[in-house]
Design an enzyme around this catalytic site. Structure first.
Site, mmCIF file in Angstrom:
data_model
loop_
_atom_site.group_PDB
_atom_site.id
_atom_site.type_symbol
_atom_site.label_atom_id
_atom_site.label_comp_id
_atom_site.label_asym_id
_atom_site.label_seq_id
_atom_site.Cartn_x
_atom_site.Cartn_y
_atom_site.Cartn_z
ATOM 1 C CD GLU A 192 -2.379 -1.546 2.625
ATOM 2 O OE1 GLU A 192 -1.975 -0.914 3.622
ATOM 3 O OE2 GLU A 192 -3.143 -2.523 2.719
ATOM 4 C CD GLU B 122 -4.089 -4.368 5.090
ATOM 5 O OE1 GLU B 122 -5.307 -4.667 4.993
ATOM 6 O OE2 GLU B 122 -3.697 -3.206 5.331
ATOM 7 C CG PHE C 129 1.490 0.067 11.085
ATOM 8 C CD1 PHE C 129 2.271 0.628 12.090
ATOM 9 C CD2 PHE C 129 1.069 0.876 10.045
ATOM 10 C CE1 PHE C 129 2.625 1.974 12.045
ATOM 11 C CE2 PHE C 129 1.417 2.224 9.991
ATOM 12 C CZ PHE C 129 2.198 2.778 11.002
ATOM 13 C CG ASP D 84 -0.164 -3.263 15.066
ATOM 14 O OD1 ASP D 84 -0.353 -3.124 16.276
ATOM 15 O OD2 ASP D 84 0.877 -2.871 14.493
ATOM 16 C CG PHE D 85 -2.327 -3.391 9.262
ATOM 17 C CD1 PHE D 85 -2.806 -2.822 10.442
ATOM 18 C CD2 PHE D 85 -1.826 -2.537 8.282
ATOM 19 C CE1 PHE D 85 -2.773 -1.442 10.643
ATOM 20 C CE2 PHE D 85 -1.792 -1.155 8.469
ATOM 21 C CZ PHE D 85 -2.265 -0.619 9.653
ATOM 22 C CG HIS E 39 -1.256 1.797 13.674
ATOM 23 N ND1 HIS E 39 -2.598 1.561 13.766
ATOM 24 C CD2 HIS E 39 -1.028 2.174 12.381
ATOM 25 C CE1 HIS E 39 -3.168 1.802 12.584
ATOM 26 N NE2 HIS E 39 -2.239 2.156 11.728
#
Lengths: 324, 337
Positions: free
Chosen positions: B29, B71, B94, B96-97, B140
Site C-alpha cells: 500500500e 492486505e 504495520f 498489527d494488520f 499500530h
C-alpha cells in the site's frame, strides 16, 4: 467457433476422466480405503474442462477443496494424483497434502485449497508474472458459490481489476455452500453481477454445457492475454453428491437429485450435441470410456499397493533443506 | 563504509537485490504513493514511513506495485507469485494488520513447501513494522513476532541496527522460504555504519555484542539498544553482562545462547512481545531443558505487561521494559543465592 475433432475428443476425455475417477473414488471411500475426506466433482465436469481446454501448461489454476476435477482437467499425472489422495509416499505431494491439498506445479496446478476462497488471491499472484516479467500467461481461480461470499475473493477481484491482471474468476455455482443453499447465503443472488461491480466483464451460463463454458473461457483468455485484464464466469451446475462423501444431504430432495441427473448430465449433453452434429462417432467415445476405466482402475490399484510415507518424513520439507 | 540510517539500509538492500534479480519486486500500500496511477506527475512518496523511497523512480510501476488497502489480496498475491517463480517483497505496513491477512501467510505461504511435497519454493519476504515507543496506540504498536515464530514454515527476522537490517534483508530476499522481516518503527532513524556493497547476514546466526562473565542477556529488536545503554551502569554495579542479539528468531541460534549460559550461569531475556507464550519464555524453556545444570539462578524474562500498547506517552513509557527494570533484574540474578 467450430472446434476441431481433436479438441472435441480432448474435451470429452477430460470430462469423462473426471466422471470415472470420481465414481471410482466414491466406491473406494465407501469401502473405507481412502484415508481422508473427499469432495466429489461429479455434475460439474464441464466447468473445469471447458476452462482448462483453453489453457496451456504454462497457465496456472488455483483450485478448491473439491479439486479432483480441476487437477484432472489441467492434465495432472493420474497415477501420482491418485496416490496423493491415498496419501502415499509417491503421491504428487508425497502424501502430506491428501485430497484437499493436491498440487501439480509441473502443469500449473497451484493447489487444491481447504480454506474456502483463499485460492483467489493466489491465482492473482501467479498472474503478476505478466506484469513483472512480461510473460504470456493466464491464471484461473475456481470459486464455489459458498466461497463467493469470502472477503478474500472480493479483494482478489478488486486487485486483479485495478492492476489489469490476466485472471479468470470462475464461479462454480453448484447450488450449495456445504449444506446451505445459494438462495439463502448469497445476498442479491447474482454472483456474476458482483464481479461486474469490480469493473470486469462477466458471464453467467449453464455449467453443464461444455460449449457454453468453453466459449466464454476462450473470450476471457484472449482478453487476458491481450493485457485487458480479468473476467468472471459464473457457471451454474449442481453437484450430484453431498458436500463430502458421507453427507446425508438432508437439505435437498431425492426428486432434485433425480432431475439433475436426468436433465443436467454434462457428459450426456456433450455426447448428444457432438453425435447429433456428426462431429464425433459414438464408437470413438465408447473406446475412450473403456480406456479411461482401465486407466483409473489401474491407478487406484497401484496407489493402494504403494507405500505410505516413511515416518522419518514427518518433519522434512517444512523449510528448504539445510536452511533451518 | 558510510553512515546510514536503518531506513536507508532497508531501501539499499531492496535496490541492490532488485538490480541483481529481475524476479524481485515490491508490492504494498502506498509504496510509490500515488505514482501507481498512470496520470500522476508528482514525486513518489515511498510509503508513509519512506521505506520504499526511490524504488519507483529506479524500477517503475511494473516492479513497484501500489495496491488498494487490501492486505489479504497483497499477501495472497505475493504467496501465489512466489509459488509460481517470482520473488516478491510484500509490505505489511504495520504488523498489527496481520490479523486481516494471516490466512494467506500461515495457512498458505508457510505450508506450500510441506503440503505440496517440496514441489516448489516460496521465496517471499513480508516486510512489516513492529514495536511501541512512538505513540501509535493499541493497533499500530504491537510486536507479534512470537506468533509468527510459532508457525512452522515461516522464518522470522528482527534486525536491531542498520548494518544487520541491510544484511538480513538481502539474505531474506535470497532465501527460498517465506520470511517475516520485522522492522522496528522506533529504529528507522537510527544511524550506523553500513557498507555500500551487497553483503549477507545469515538467518539463524546471532551476534555477541559484548562478552561478559556474570549474566547472559538476550535482547530482541529495540531491546538491544536499551540494554546497550545499561552496560556502564551494570559495570558500575560489578556486573559483567554478555549481550546477545539473536537477529533472527526463526531459525534461532540456540547454540550461541547455550554456550553463553554455560559460561555465565544466568539468563535474562528482553522481549517486546506479550508475556504469555512470548518468544522469551521459549528461550528460557529451551535453556532450562538443555543446560539446566549450568544455571546458578532462575531464568528471567522481561516483557511488557499483559495488556495492549497504550497511546498515552506516560503509559507507553511504563509499558516497555526500561533501564531501571533491566538493571534491577540483573542485580537480582547476580545476587541470587
Amino acid at each position: 467457433m467450430q472446434l476441431s475433432k481433436d479438441k472435441l475428443i480432448d474435451a470429452y476425455t477430460r470430462m469423462k476422466k473426471i466422471r470415472v475417477f470420481e465414481e471410482t473414488m466414491r466406491d473406494e471411500f465407501a469401502k473405507g480405503t481412502v484415508p481422508a475426506f473427499i469432495h466429489l466433482y461429479i455434475g460439474q465436469e464441464a466447468i473445469a474442462s471447458g476452462i482448462c481446454v483453453e489453457l496451456n501448461d504454462n497457465d496456472t489454476i488455483a483450485s478448491t477443496h473439491r479439486g479432483h476435477g480441476h487437477c484432472l482437467a489441467k492434465n495432472s499425472d493420474l497415477e501420482r494424483m491418485t496416490m496423493e489422495i491415498f496419501c502415499r509416499a509417491d503421491g504428487l505431494c508425497e502424501g502430506k497434502g491428501g485430497s484437499m491439498h493436491i498440487a501439480d506445479l509441473s502443469v500449473g496446478m497451484l493447489g487444491a485449497n481447504a480454506i474456502v476462497g483463499a485460492n483467489a488471491p493466489i491465482a492473482v499472484g501467479a498472474a503478476l508474472r505478466q506484469r513483472v516479467m512480461g510473460e504470456n500467461l493466464v491464471s484461473a481461480a475456481f470459486i464455489g458459490d459458498g466461497a463467493s461470499n469470502q472477503g478474500a475473493v472480493f479483494e482478489a477481484m478488486n486487485l486483479a481489476s485495478v492492476l489489469k491482471l490476466p485472471v479468470l474468476f470462475v464461479f462454480e455455482n453448484n447450488g450449495y455452500a456445504e449444506f446451505t443453499g445459494v438462495d439463502y447465503h448469497c445476498g442479491g443472488g447474482d454472483i456474476a453481477g458482483r464481479a461486474e461491480g469490480f469493473g470486469m466483464p462477466s458471464y453467467k451460463l449453464d455449467g453443464s454445457d461444455f460449449f457454453a463454458v468453453q466459449e466464454a473461457a476462450a473470450e476471457a483468455v484472449e482478453r487476458a492475454r491481450r493485457g485487458d485484464g480479468p473476467s468472471a464466469i459464473e457457471c451454474y451446475a449442481k453437484r450430484w453428491y453431498g458436500h463430502f462423501e458421507g453427507d446425508p444431504q438432508h437439505y435437498r430432495t431425492k426428486e432434485e437429485l433425480e432431475t439433475i441427473r436426468k436433465d443436467s448430465d454434462p457428459l450426456k449433453i456433450f455426447r448428444q450435441k457432438v453425435e447429433d452434429a456428426g462431429l464425433v462417432e459414438s464408437s470413438d467415445l465408447d473406446t475412450i470410456d473403456e480406456d479411461l476405466l482401465s486407466q483409473v482402475t489401474n491407478a487406484v490399484e497401484k496407489a493402494k499397493n504403494s507405500p505410505l510415507p516413511n515416518v522419518e518424513e514427518l518433519t522434512t520439507n517444512v523449510y528448504e533443506k539445510g536452511s533451518y | 563504509m558510510t553512515i546510514k540510517t536503518y531506513r536507508e539500509a532497508i531501501i539499499e538492500a531492496m535496490i541492490l537485490e532488485m538490480k541483481r534479480d529481475e524476479k524481485v519486486f515490491v508490492i504494498g500500500e502506498d509504496i510509490s504513493g500515488g505514482r501507481g496511477c498512470d496520470d500522476f506527475e508528482g514525486e513518489a512518496a515511498g510509503g508513509p514511513m519512506g521505506l520504499t523511497q526511490g524504488l519507483w523512480d529506479e524500477f517503475g510501476a511494473k516492479r513497484v506495485i501500489d495496491t488498494p488497502i487490501s492486505e489479504t489480496a497483497i499477501m495472497g498475491a505475493a504467496a501465489g507469485a512466489a509459488l509460481s517463480g517470482l520473488r516478491p517483497i510484500a509490505e505489511l505496513m504495520f504488523s498489527d494488520f496481520f490479523g486481516v491477512c494471516f490466512d494467506q501467510i500461515y495457512n498458505q505461504a508457510a505450508k506450500f513447501r510441506f503440503m505440496y511435497g517440496d514441489q516448489g519454493a516460496t521465496p517471499l519476504v513480508i516486510r512489516t513494522m513492529i514495536g511501541a515507543g512512538i505513540g501509535c496506540g493499541p493497533q499500530h504498536s504491537q510486536s507479534p513476532y512470537s506468533i509468527f515464530a510459532n508457525i512452522p514454515g515461516l522464518k522470522v527476522v528482527t534486525p536491531s541496527n542498520p548494518y544487520d537490517a541491510k544484511g538480513l534483508l538481502i539474505s531474506s530476499i535470497r532465501d527460498n522460504d517465506p520470511v517475516i522481516f520485522c522492522e522496528h518503527k522506533a529504529l528507522l532513524g537510527m544511524d550506523g555504519e553500513v557498507p555500500d556493497d551487497s553483503y549477507e547476514v545469515p538467518l539463524g546466526k546471532g551476534k555477541i555484542l559484548k562478552e561478559g562473565s556474570d549474566i547472559s542477556i538476550v535482547a530482541i529488536g529495540q531491546m538491544v539498544g536499551v540494554v546497550q545503554n545499561c552496560i556502564k551502569n551494570l559495570e558500575q554495579k560489578g556486573i559483567s553482562a554478555e549481550i546477545i542479539d539473536p537477529r533472527s528468531l526463526s531459525p534461532f541460534d540456540d547454540e550461541m545462547v547455550y554456550d553463553s549460559v554455560e559460561k555465565t550461569g544466568r539468563l535474562l531475556v528482553l522481549d517486546e512481545s506479550n508475556p504469555v507464550c512470548s518468544f522469551g519464555s521459549w528461550i528460557t524453556s529451551m535453556v532450562s531443558e538443555e543446560v539446566f545444570s549450568s544455571l546458578k539462578a532462575p531464568t528471567k524474562v522481561l516483557t511488557p505487561p499483559h495488556c495492549p500498547v497504550p497511546a498515552a506517552p506516560n503509559l507507553e513509557a511504563a509499558y516497555l521494559p526500561d533501564m531501571e527494570t533491566i538493571i534491577g533484574a540483573s542485580e537480582n540474578l547476580k545476587n541470587y543465592t
